[in-house]
Scaffold this active site. Structure first.
Site, mmCIF file in Angstrom:
data_model
loop_
_atom_site.group_PDB
_atom_site.id
_atom_site.type_symbol
_atom_site.label_atom_id
_atom_site.label_comp_id
_atom_site.label_asym_id
_atom_site.label_seq_id
_atom_site.Cartn_x
_atom_site.Cartn_y
_atom_site.Cartn_z
ATOM 1 N N GLN A 8 64.677 7.767 30.777
ATOM 2 C CA GLN A 8 65.469 7.360 29.620
ATOM 3 C C GLN A 8 64.721 6.202 28.968
ATOM 4 O O GLN A 8 64.738 5.084 29.463
ATOM 5 C CB GLN A 8 66.877 6.950 30.050
ATOM 6 C CG GLN A 8 67.683 6.230 29.000
ATOM 7 C CD GLN A 8 67.722 6.977 27.689
ATOM 8 O OE1 GLN A 8 67.911 8.183 27.661
ATOM 9 N NE2 GLN A 8 67.524 6.273 26.596
ATOM 10 N N PRO A 28 73.190 6.782 31.620
ATOM 11 C CA PRO A 28 73.987 5.726 30.988
ATOM 12 C C PRO A 28 74.594 6.059 29.627
ATOM 13 O O PRO A 28 75.384 5.269 29.115
ATOM 14 C CB PRO A 28 72.990 4.569 30.861
ATOM 15 C CG PRO A 28 71.646 5.220 30.803
ATOM 16 C CD PRO A 28 71.751 6.449 31.661
ATOM 17 N N GLY A 70 76.187 9.044 26.565
ATOM 18 C CA GLY A 70 76.861 10.326 26.405
ATOM 19 C C GLY A 70 75.862 11.445 26.223
ATOM 20 O O GLY A 70 75.999 12.537 26.775
ATOM 21 N N GLY A 71 74.833 11.164 25.444
ATOM 22 C CA GLY A 71 73.758 12.119 25.216
ATOM 23 C C GLY A 71 72.548 11.384 24.686
ATOM 24 O O GLY A 71 72.645 10.228 24.246
ATOM 25 N N MET A 72 71.405 12.036 24.740
ATOM 26 C CA MET A 72 70.179 11.453 24.180
ATOM 27 C C MET A 72 69.407 12.569 23.503
ATOM 28 O O MET A 72 69.115 13.604 24.095
ATOM 29 C CB MET A 72 69.339 10.782 25.263
ATOM 30 C CG MET A 72 68.139 10.032 24.720
ATOM 31 S SD MET A 72 68.514 8.829 23.401
ATOM 32 C CE MET A 72 69.594 7.681 24.247
ATOM 33 N N GLU A 73 69.047 12.316 22.247
ATOM 34 C CA GLU A 73 68.555 13.351 21.342
ATOM 35 C C GLU A 73 67.060 13.616 21.479
ATOM 36 O O GLU A 73 66.328 13.623 20.485
ATOM 37 C CB GLU A 73 68.888 12.969 19.896
ATOM 38 C CG GLU A 73 68.244 11.692 19.368
ATOM 39 C CD GLU A 73 68.927 10.396 19.729
ATOM 40 O OE1 GLU A 73 68.549 9.369 19.152
ATOM 41 O OE2 GLU A 73 69.834 10.394 20.580
ATOM 42 N N HIS A 120 77.052 15.452 17.750
ATOM 43 C CA HIS A 120 76.314 14.222 17.438
ATOM 44 C C HIS A 120 74.835 14.384 17.786
ATOM 45 O O HIS A 120 73.954 14.066 16.965
ATOM 46 C CB HIS A 120 76.919 13.060 18.221
ATOM 47 C CG HIS A 120 76.292 11.735 17.936
ATOM 48 N ND1 HIS A 120 76.722 10.906 16.923
ATOM 49 C CD2 HIS A 120 75.233 11.095 18.511
ATOM 50 C CE1 HIS A 120 75.975 9.816 16.898
ATOM 51 N NE2 HIS A 120 75.056 9.902 17.854
ATOM 52 N N GLU A 121 74.548 14.911 18.984
ATOM 53 C CA GLU A 121 73.142 15.052 19.394
ATOM 54 C C GLU A 121 72.425 16.105 18.554
ATOM 55 O O GLU A 121 71.238 15.948 18.233
ATOM 56 C CB GLU A 121 73.060 15.388 20.880
ATOM 57 C CG GLU A 121 73.706 14.358 21.805
ATOM 58 C CD GLU A 121 73.282 12.934 21.518
ATOM 59 O OE1 GLU A 121 72.112 12.714 21.160
ATOM 60 O OE2 GLU A 121 74.135 12.024 21.643
ATOM 61 N N HIS A 134 71.333 14.557 15.368
ATOM 62 C CA HIS A 134 70.135 13.728 15.515
ATOM 63 C C HIS A 134 68.851 14.526 15.270
ATOM 64 O O HIS A 134 67.786 13.925 15.051
ATOM 65 C CB HIS A 134 70.076 13.123 16.918
ATOM 66 C CG HIS A 134 70.698 11.768 17.022
ATOM 67 N ND1 HIS A 134 70.387 10.730 16.170
ATOM 68 C CD2 HIS A 134 71.607 11.260 17.909
ATOM 69 C CE1 HIS A 134 71.075 9.656 16.521
ATOM 70 N NE2 HIS A 134 71.825 9.949 17.571
ATOM 71 N N GLU A 136 71.923 6.118 13.582
ATOM 72 C CA GLU A 136 73.251 6.397 14.125
ATOM 73 C C GLU A 136 74.338 6.549 13.067
ATOM 74 O O GLU A 136 75.230 7.387 13.212
ATOM 75 C CB GLU A 136 73.633 5.323 15.138
ATOM 76 C CG GLU A 136 72.697 5.264 16.345
ATOM 77 C CD GLU A 136 72.638 6.579 17.133
ATOM 78 O OE1 GLU A 136 73.472 7.468 16.901
ATOM 79 O OE2 GLU A 136 71.741 6.693 17.991
ATOM 80 N N ASP A 188 68.653 -3.602 24.064
ATOM 81 C CA ASP A 188 69.716 -3.153 24.961
ATOM 82 C C ASP A 188 70.901 -4.118 24.977
ATOM 83 O O ASP A 188 72.048 -3.710 25.184
ATOM 84 C CB ASP A 188 69.189 -2.994 26.390
ATOM 85 C CG ASP A 188 68.362 -1.733 26.571
ATOM 86 O OD1 ASP A 188 68.470 -0.830 25.721
ATOM 87 O OD2 ASP A 188 67.595 -1.654 27.544
ATOM 88 N N TYR A 223 76.731 2.669 14.743
ATOM 89 C CA TYR A 223 77.340 3.985 14.573
ATOM 90 C C TYR A 223 78.495 3.924 13.565
ATOM 91 O O TYR A 223 78.492 4.636 12.554
ATOM 92 C CB TYR A 223 77.894 4.491 15.915
ATOM 93 C CG TYR A 223 76.895 4.711 17.012
ATOM 94 C CD1 TYR A 223 76.582 5.987 17.447
ATOM 95 C CD2 TYR A 223 76.278 3.632 17.658
ATOM 96 C CE1 TYR A 223 75.678 6.200 18.489
ATOM 97 C CE2 TYR A 223 75.379 3.827 18.692
ATOM 98 C CZ TYR A 223 75.085 5.116 19.108
ATOM 99 O OH TYR A 223 74.193 5.327 20.127
ATOM 100 N N ARG A 255 78.056 6.017 32.812
ATOM 101 C CA ARG A 255 78.005 5.992 31.351
ATOM 102 C C ARG A 255 78.472 4.630 30.847
ATOM 103 O O ARG A 255 79.570 4.162 31.157
ATOM 104 C CB ARG A 255 78.889 7.107 30.792
ATOM 105 C CG ARG A 255 78.755 7.329 29.305
ATOM 106 C CD ARG A 255 79.563 8.537 28.877
ATOM 107 N NE ARG A 255 79.599 8.671 27.440
ATOM 108 C CZ ARG A 255 80.359 9.558 26.790
ATOM 109 N NH1 ARG A 255 81.125 10.405 27.486
ATOM 110 N NH2 ARG A 255 80.350 9.620 25.472
ATOM 111 N N LEU A 256 77.635 3.960 30.072
ATOM 112 C CA LEU A 256 77.924 2.601 29.624
ATOM 113 C C LEU A 256 79.267 2.508 28.917
ATOM 114 O O LEU A 256 79.984 1.512 29.052
ATOM 115 C CB LEU A 256 76.815 2.108 28.692
ATOM 116 C CG LEU A 256 75.451 1.855 29.343
ATOM 117 C CD1 LEU A 256 74.390 1.652 28.269
ATOM 118 C CD2 LEU A 256 75.506 0.658 30.279
ATOM 119 N N LYS A 257 79.624 3.528 28.171
ATOM 120 C CA LYS A 257 80.875 3.546 27.408
ATOM 121 C C LYS A 257 82.082 3.368 28.314
ATOM 122 O O LYS A 257 83.111 2.825 27.891
ATOM 123 C CB LYS A 257 80.981 4.862 26.644
ATOM 124 C CG LYS A 257 82.204 4.976 25.749
ATOM 125 C CD LYS A 257 82.203 6.287 24.991
ATOM 126 C CE LYS A 257 83.369 6.353 24.014
ATOM 127 N NZ LYS A 257 83.373 7.628 23.254
#
Length: 600
Positions: free
Chosen positions: A134, A251, A253-256, A280-281, A284, A303, A360, A368, A548-550
């Site tokens: 990541q 960490p 939800g998704g990474m594009e 969302h992804e 992106h 975002e 970070d 967003y 997941r950070l959220k």
């Protein structure tokens, strides 16, 4: 005007640009390192060029060459999150427009923040180890020496050697595999990323086998979303669109990543209710991958536009009221983020200064949702969704394969709407972009789908203990998962409910049994804020069983703020820290005021 620089990088995109990478990687699970050889094809942008600076962090550098000739190199002192500059002195001088191939042999550190190594016990199958990377925002430099900034885009070819019982996937097109000639117990997977690819059959799901059936069900609408996005933004240029469901410690939800979206297993709700993350992804693919923010200070360009396009996909599939409902929910998330940072904190600017700031540390929903709010505000001023979507499509096509700044975006906005300059000149641009706190204008979103949520939340807020018997399971029978999330989010914005209320809510709604992670997180936070002690173990369990950070950060923060359980939160974090993703561990340690170096 001064040239744009990137405060998060040692390298300079005004002096040279990487155009291609050739990667040879050997993944070693025993030492938790990657031994690598990277060949960077670099285009020179100035005359008398003889020194190339690359970003690194915690890398061992063994050897450097330029066009096959040995090159002197020096690894500078570590400078916080930025790492150490790798200064390479070329054995010759180059002129503007010339290319050089710089090859570096290196090894990563076991603590590389781009990599998370999982033991077999940490996986669903319990048989084999697992590794994922990541790199956003500044972690790629811990995986290979590079120009680690979003303004530098390039193709790549990779060969990855792994134990033969494992499979390697990358954000690229697979180019076959072969036995590793140096080790019969290993296999080499090949990948190529040429950016422009033919469009064809394009979606698969990758995951541990324990997740694969559920993932296939959850993401079955991917092709419909892709086609909808294409109808809005133009052709999908990346060819393949695969999804990789990562272990719970991922960490985000998704990474594009182009060709291969990384997704958290917390999306596997069993009802497709969290498919907006995939929308969302997918979005992106145009805003983020095709057109990219030039530096992380302009992250909102990625975002804000992506949230806008995600909600336009929702509008096409579910209707305008659904888009309005999601926008209203996003506004509340923005309110909570601004409250968490502090309304005068400059990191809540839409375009913050990141001089001496780790990107970070300011990660939040601000780029967003504040970005979306600006775009929605402009949409209302300039003629509605179809008119403004025309601009967004034109913007992505004009700046395709490029990285841009806010100024370039704004200049093009004024060019595209040249017949409406009187409207644009009245916008409070400074208030929107360079002022902390909430936006200067609050959009008036339609409340049709939110009305039932608002009414139920107000009933709970106004209820006396004698009124609690009037609540029943029927209250939420007609509410969708999205509406339940909204109901709980509304309550979280208000003063904590009495314990008697959350206990009654559990009796009639049984939220403890809900698997949907968005509902579950908000529910447990509501209980902890009400100081219901029985909820604390459940909150900490959710905070540690996924990363997941959220979810993990607010759950830990809320328990930490419950004085009686502050020490419990810190103790549990320390016990689980080594199993967390490095980004998650770093940010939670700051939330809980735990020193990363000493652990105290």
């Amino acid at each position: 005007m001064a040239p744009v620089t990137d405060p998060c990088s040692f390298s300079s995109f005004s002096k040279c640009l990487t155009r291609h990478l050739n990667l040879i990687l050997r993944v070693d699970f025993d030492s938790r390192t990657i031994r690598g050889k990277v060949a960077l094809t670099v285009e020179v942008l100035e005359d008398k060029f003889s020194v190339l600076t690359l970003d690194t962090k915690d890398l061992k550098i063994f050897k450097v060459s330029a066009n096959g000739q040995a090159a002197k190199f020096e690894l500078g002192a570590q400078q916080g999150y930025k790492g150490s500059p790798l200064e390479i002195t070329l054995p010759f001088e180059l002129s503007r427009g010339q290319n050089v191939i710089v090859e570096v042999e290196y090894e990563t550190s076991p603590s590389a923040s781009a990599l998370q190594w999982l033991s077999p016990a940490q996986t669903a199958g319990k048989k084999h180890p697992y590794l994922f990377s990541q790199c956003q925002a500044t972690h790629c430099r811990t995986m290979l020496p590079c120009q680690d900034m979003p303004s530098v885009k390039h193709t790549y070819y990779a060969k990855v050697s792994v134990p033969k019982e494992l499979i390697a996937v990358m954000s690229a097109v697979r180019d076959g595999q072969e036995p590793d000639p140096s080790d019969s117990s290993r296999v080499i997977y090949r990948f190529r990323h040429n950016i422009l690819l033919e469009i064809g059959p394009r979606s698969r799901v990758w995951s541990e086998k324990e997740y694969v059936d559920q993932a296939a069900f959850e993401f079955s609408e991917t092709e419909t979303m892709l086609k909808t996005a294409e109808s809005l933004s133009g052709p999908y240029v990346w060819g393949q669109y695969d999804l990789l469901v990562l272990p719970p410690s991922f960490p985000y939800g998704g990474m594009e990543n182009p060709c291969l979206t990384f997704a958290t297993p917390t999306l596997l709700a069993g009802d497709r209710s969290l498919s907006n993350v995939i929308a969302h992804e997918i979005s992106h693919s145009w805003t983020g991958n095709l057109v990219t923010n030039k530096t992380w200070e302009h992250f909102w360009l990625n975002e804000g536009h992506t949230v806008y396009l995600e909600r336009m996909i929702g509008r096409a599939l579910e209707g305008e009221q659904f888009r309005q409902f999601k926008a209203r929910g996003g506004w509340k998330e923005l309110q909570e983020a601004v409250h968490q940072f502090g309304e005068n904190n400059v990191l809540t600017n839409l375009v913050p200064s990141l001089k001496d700031v780790d990107p970070d540390d300011c990660f939040s929903c601000v780029p967003y949702e504040k970005g979306f709010a600006l775009l929605y505000y402009l949409e209302e001023l300039l003629g509605g969704p179809e008119v403004f979507m025309g601009f967004v499509k034109s913007y992505t096509q004009l700046f395709a394969y490029r990285s841009v700044t806010t100024k370039e975006w704004k200049d093009y906005l004024f060019t595209y709407f040249k017949d409406k300059l009187d409207i644009l000149n009245k916008v409070d641009w400074n208030g929107w972009m360079y002022t902390p706190g909430m936006p200067p204008v609050k959009p008036q979103y339609d409340t049709t789908l939110a009305d039932a949520c608002i009414a139920l939340a107000q009933r709970w807020q106004n209820a006396k203990d004698a009124d609690l018997s009037g609540f029943s399971e029927a209250d939420i029978k007609q509410l969708s998962s999205h509406q339940l999330i909204e109901f709980l989010a509304l309550l979280l914005l208000e003063d904590p409910l009495p314990q008697s209320h959350v206990k009654r809510m559990q009796e009639v709604y049984n939220f403890n049994s809900v698997k949907n992670s968005e509902i579950r997180c908000r529910w447990l936070r509501l209980c902890v804020k009400a100081k219901w002690e029985e909820a604390v173990p459940l909150a900490l369990k959710m905070a540690t069983e996924q990363g997941r950070l959220k979810f993990t950060r607010p759950l830990f923060r809320d328990v930490y703020n419950f004085d009686k359980f502050r020490d419990v939160a810190v103790k549990l974090f320390k016990e689980h820290r080594d199993a967390m993703h490095p980004v998650t561990a770093t940010l939670v340690s700051k939330d809980l005021k735990v020193d990363q170096r000493t652990g105290f």
